[in-house]
Design a protein around this motif. Sequence first.
Motif, PDB file in Angstrom:
ATOM      1  N   SER A  54      47.501  20.833 -14.365  1.00  0.00           N
ATOM      2  CA  SER A  54      48.704  20.916 -13.532  1.00  0.00           C
ATOM      3  C   SER A  54      48.631  22.033 -12.502  1.00  0.00           C
ATOM      4  N   SER A  55      47.856  23.070 -12.771  1.00  0.00           N
ATOM      5  CA  SER A  55      47.764  24.173 -11.814  1.00  0.00           C
ATOM      6  C   SER A  55      46.959  23.801 -10.581  1.00  0.00           C
ATOM      7  N   MET A  56      46.111  22.764 -10.698  1.00  0.00           N
ATOM      8  CA  MET A  56      45.276  22.309  -9.580  1.00  0.00           C
ATOM      9  C   MET A  56      44.425  23.438  -9.013  1.00  0.00           C
ATOM     10  N   GLN A  57      43.944  24.315  -9.875  1.00  0.00           N
ATOM     11  CA  GLN A  57      43.104  25.440  -9.473  1.00  0.00           C
ATOM     12  C   GLN A  57      41.813  25.423 -10.288  1.00  0.00           C
ATOM     13  N   GLU A  58      40.789  26.035  -9.742  1.00  0.00           N
ATOM     14  CA  GLU A  58      39.557  26.232 -10.493  1.00  0.00           C
ATOM     15  C   GLU A  58      39.772  27.383 -11.471  1.00  0.00           C
ATOM     16  N   LEU A  59      39.721  27.088 -12.749  1.00  0.00           N
ATOM     17  CA  LEU A  59      40.005  28.100 -13.767  1.00  0.00           C
ATOM     18  C   LEU A  59      38.801  28.304 -14.682  1.00  0.00           C
ATOM     19  N   ASP A  60      37.611  28.197 -14.115  1.00  0.00           N
ATOM     20  CA  ASP A  60      36.407  28.310 -14.926  1.00  0.00           C
ATOM     21  C   ASP A  60      36.284  29.662 -15.612  1.00  0.00           C
ATOM     22  N   ASP A  61      36.860  30.713 -15.002  1.00  0.00           N
ATOM     23  CA  ASP A  61      36.716  32.042 -15.574  1.00  0.00           C
ATOM     24  C   ASP A  61      37.547  32.239 -16.836  1.00  0.00           C
ATOM     25  N   ARG A  62      38.418  31.293 -17.154  1.00  0.00           N
ATOM     26  CA  ARG A  62      39.219  31.405 -18.372  1.00  0.00           C
ATOM     27  C   ARG A  62      38.916  30.287 -19.362  1.00  0.00           C
ATOM     28  N   TYR A  63      37.854  29.529 -19.098  1.00  0.00           N
ATOM     29  CA  TYR A  63      37.536  28.382 -19.955  1.00  0.00           C
ATOM     30  C   TYR A  63      37.339  28.806 -21.407  1.00  0.00           C
ATOM     31  N   GLN A  64      36.626  29.898 -21.636  1.00  0.00           N
ATOM     32  CA  GLN A  64      36.354  30.330 -23.005  1.00  0.00           C
ATOM     33  C   GLN A  64      37.620  30.777 -23.730  1.00  0.00           C
ATOM     34  N   PHE A  65      38.628  31.198 -22.981  1.00  0.00           N
ATOM     35  CA  PHE A  65      39.888  31.582 -23.597  1.00  0.00           C
ATOM     36  C   PHE A  65      40.736  30.353 -23.928  1.00  0.00           C
ATOM     37  N   SER A  66      40.648  29.335 -23.092  1.00  0.00           N
ATOM     38  CA  SER A  66      41.470  28.139 -23.269  1.00  0.00           C
ATOM     39  C   SER A  66      40.895  27.169 -24.291  1.00  0.00           C
ATOM     40  N   PHE A  67      39.559  27.086 -24.353  1.00  0.00           N
ATOM     41  CA  PHE A  67      38.896  26.094 -25.196  1.00  0.00           C
ATOM     42  C   PHE A  67      37.801  26.785 -26.020  1.00  0.00           C
ATOM     43  N   PRO A  68      38.189  27.491 -27.077  1.00  0.00           N
ATOM     44  CA  PRO A  68      37.237  28.391 -27.744  1.00  0.00           C
ATOM     45  C   PRO A  68      36.398  27.780 -28.860  1.00  0.00           C
ATOM     46  N   ILE A  69      36.443  26.451 -29.056  1.00  0.00           N
ATOM     47  CA  ILE A  69      35.628  25.863 -30.125  1.00  0.00           C
ATOM     48  C   ILE A  69      34.153  25.990 -29.759  1.00  0.00           C
ATOM     49  N   ALA A  70      33.375  26.542 -30.662  1.00  0.00           N
ATOM     50  CA  ALA A  70      31.937  26.681 -30.425  1.00  0.00           C
ATOM     51  C   ALA A  70      31.305  25.302 -30.285  1.00  0.00           C
ATOM     52  N   GLY A  71      30.566  25.099 -29.181  1.00  0.00           N
ATOM     53  CA  GLY A  71      29.961  23.795 -28.946  1.00  0.00           C
ATOM     54  C   GLY A  71      30.913  22.798 -28.330  1.00  0.00           C
ATOM     55  N   THR A  72      32.089  23.216 -27.937  1.00  0.00           N
ATOM     56  CA  THR A  72      33.191  22.417 -27.387  1.00  0.00           C
ATOM     57  C   THR A  72      33.786  21.506 -28.453  1.00  0.00           C
ATOM     58  N   LYS A  73      34.945  20.954 -28.151  1.00  0.00           N
ATOM     59  CA  LYS A  73      35.624  20.094 -29.129  1.00  0.00           C
ATOM     60  C   LYS A  73      34.864  18.808 -29.409  1.00  0.00           C
ATOM     61  N   GLU A  74      33.863  18.478 -28.566  1.00  0.00           N
ATOM     62  CA  GLU A  74      33.103  17.246 -28.773  1.00  0.00           C
ATOM     63  C   GLU A  74      32.405  17.230 -30.129  1.00  0.00           C
ATOM     64  N   VAL A  75      32.112  18.393 -30.691  1.00  0.00           N
ATOM     65  CA  VAL A  75      31.487  18.425 -32.019  1.00  0.00           C
ATOM     66  C   VAL A  75      32.486  17.982 -33.084  1.00  0.00           C
ATOM     67  N   SER A  76      33.774  17.944 -32.740  1.00  0.00           N
ATOM     68  CA  SER A  76      34.823  17.527 -33.681  1.00  0.00           C
ATOM     69  C   SER A  76      35.323  16.122 -33.385  1.00  0.00           C
ATOM     70  N   ARG A  77      34.594  15.375 -32.559  1.00  0.00           N
ATOM     71  CA  ARG A  77      34.992  14.016 -32.202  1.00  0.00           C
ATOM     72  C   ARG A  77      34.838  13.098 -33.404  1.00  0.00           C
ATOM     73  N   LYS A  78      35.906  12.390 -33.754  1.00  0.00           N
ATOM     74  CA  LYS A  78      35.897  11.499 -34.903  1.00  0.00           C
ATOM     75  C   LYS A  78      35.745  10.033 -34.513  1.00  0.00           C
ATOM     76  N   LYS A  79      36.201   9.686 -33.326  1.00  0.00           N
ATOM     77  CA  LYS A  79      36.197   8.269 -32.979  1.00  0.00           C
ATOM     78  C   LYS A  79      36.277   8.127 -31.456  1.00  0.00           C
ATOM     79  N   VAL A  80      35.649   7.065 -30.953  1.00  0.00           N
ATOM     80  CA  VAL A  80      35.745   6.689 -29.551  1.00  0.00           C
ATOM     81  C   VAL A  80      36.381   5.309 -29.475  1.00  0.00           C
TER      82      VAL A  80
END
Length: 256
Positions: free
Chosen positions: A223-249
């Motif tokens: 919604s902010s429509m801004q590049e927020l790459d510098d805060r990615y690790q604060f917003s999405f802190p799962i090691a290996g990204t949440k994709e390692v927790s994917r249960k179903k497609v």
Amino acid sequence: MNNLEFQKSITRELDIVKNRVRSLIGNANWGEEGRYKEAVLKTVINRFLPNNLSIGTGFIAGERGINESIISNQIDLIIYDNSIPVLFREGDFIITTEKNVRAIIEVKSKLNITNLRKVITDFNNLNQFPFIADNGDNRVFKGLFAYENGIANIETNNNFERELRNSRGNINHITIGKNYFVRYWRNNLNIHPPVNANNPFYSLYKINDLSFSYFISNLIHISSMQELDDRYQFSFPIAGTKEVSRKKVIEMEDRN
């Protein structure tokens, strides 16, 4: 700084607060409890919004032709760019046109197949607004926030899969209780571990104690429509990204 614990604290806060009114009123007035939960979520989201965005409830209005207007159903939460005029505002209640809308969110106390189907119908009806319907770049966050999961065996539930396919991406983020999170993807580029899908798809993740906070983090980034790459690790802190927790497609059907 422990980014993972910070994000979990957001989920825990919402999980604790959701029970506060129920403890006082019991089953006396479920409608009031629902409105309270909308207010709680709105308060938490508002802490993270930049100054040019506001959050309220109300309607989206548009034009279909000369002297003919269209209006949405009432939307629980609308995040909008307050630098663009609205048609009407009274407190947190607004009526606005579509191009200042950055996010729409429906809030449920407990998600089940019946109310999921109703929300999907309402979101599908928003396709009458071209700016909101065009999900090509995820420019409008379209979310369903459910405090509790009432869908049995959600990881293998065929009815749940069917309803998501019926939504055709018109809901792009769903939180289902504090552990399950759903996101819509238009393609499988840059997703690791990779997804074997030729069409757009939903991914169901089990991210214990993080679903609420991941919903809010995705909301802020989109919604902010801004590049927020510098805060990615604060917003999405799962090691290996949440994709390692994917249960179903859940892949969409090819409609070509």
